[in-house]
Write a protein that holds these residues in place. Structure first.
Motif: not given
Length: 349
Positions: A245-254, A271-277, A282-287
């Protein structure tokens, strides 16, 4: 078959609640599967990161309290892999005079580990108690139950609201569930019905939640795989998908853990550790959306599932995807449904 019931058994996976319980718990989970000690060493680190405590037992006790406030039946608690073990709980039920009980297994889906293994847990517990054991009837799958879908949808709404305003309209919705080997997924079905794969049910639950939110485009990914790399598992993995998703320019994920009823180590670590980190790197928003279990509607749903057996209540479903589980008369699944697969397991729950 009985038409009246004296109790409900909440049947779950189990989890350690102290540092010295982690290794014995993992050994219980992986017994007979040939998992090497070094794999258990790696997983044990995840548990010790949280003080050796999985949140799953605490969440289940909260759910039991919520269900108990909604029904006059006593609610018992039993686990597959850790205290309170199902065998001990069923023995206590027999001592208390329970003769006929319903069973709510904390998995919404079909498949061996998610469904049939709970049937095996029930039979093993009854065999351990013997002739005094109560008759036990497991409630049906609930991946398409309106209360489950709405609880997950509202959790996603709340997660979107935690993102910065400029990311809320552009964040990608990603659903996740526990990966399993492709061979196990292929076996997760009733041949006479054309099959009802675990992955298909997860896809359907995700689509129902997205529809409740008015979202047409979303992703379904997987997490927590283990075992030899040469054995194919359901993909893509959550962290690899974030990279894509980052390679496609997606700025954030929920991320919505729709495959899980409540938090446990696989949710909070993966999720709260590996995916969030990874998103932070990558500078992406995460929730991350909450699991459905703590939502009051989830306990409402359990009581509604019980009423299908106790009162002949209708069976609300938002899907026509084939589903299994016990029918109103307690008939079990087909003998060739969700056959067991010998595979390594992480034991992270």
């Amino acid at each position: 078959m009985p038409t009246t019931y004296d109790a409900l058994l909440l049947l779950s996976f189990g989890g350690p609640e102290a540092p010295d319980e982690v290794r014995p718990f993992l050994e219980n989970v992986t017994r007979g599967r040939g998992v090497p000690p070094e794999r258990l060493d790696a997983v044990e680190v995840h548990y010790q990161h949280f003080g050796g405590v999985s949140p799953i037992n605490a969440r289940n006790r909260e759910l039991i309290e919520a269900i108990g406030a909604r029904t006059a039946l006593p609610v018992y608690f039993g686990n597959r892999n850790w205290y309170p073990f199902a065998e001990d709980t069923v023995r206590q039920m027999a001592d208390d005079g329970v003769r006929n009980a319903l069973v709510f297994a904390t998995s919404a889906y079909g498949g061996y580990s998610a469904c049939r293994q709970y049937d095996e847990d029930i039979e093993r517990a009854r065999a351990a108690v013997g002739e005094r054991a109560p008759h036990l009837v497991k409630l049906r799958h609930f991946f398409d139950h309106p209360q489950f879908v709405r609880a997950n949808a509202d959790a996603v709404r709340r997660a979107f609201a935690t993102l910065p305003a400029e990311q809320q309209d552009v964040a990608r919705l990603v659903f996740t569930a526990h990966s399993i080997p492709n061979s196990a997924d292929a076996a997760a079905g009733v041949p006479a019905e054309g099959g009802h794969r675990y992955s298909r049910q997860v896809q359907e639950a995700s689509a129902l939640v997205a529809a409740e939110l008015g979202i047409d485009d979303f992703d379904v990914v997987w997490q927590s795989r283990s075992g030899p790399p040469q054995i194919p598992w359901l993909e893509p993995d959550i962290v690899g998908h974030i990279d894509d998703l980052h390679a496609k320019g997606v700025p954030a994920v929920v991320v919505s853990p729709v495959g899980f009823v409540s938090d446990h180590v696989e949710v909070v670590w993966d999720l709260d550790n590996e995916a969030a980190e990874r998103c932070e790197e990558l500078g992406m928003g995460f929730a991350r959306a909450a699991t459905a279990g703590p939502d009051p509607r989830f306990a409402d749903m359990v009581v509604e599932l019980m009423a299908e057996h106790t009162d002949g209540a209708p069976e609300p479903r938002l899907s026509t995807i084939p589903s299994a589980g016990c029918t109103r008369d307690g008939a079990p699944c087909a003998v060739d449904c969700c056959v067991p697969q010998r595979r390594p397991a992480t034991g992270q729950r």
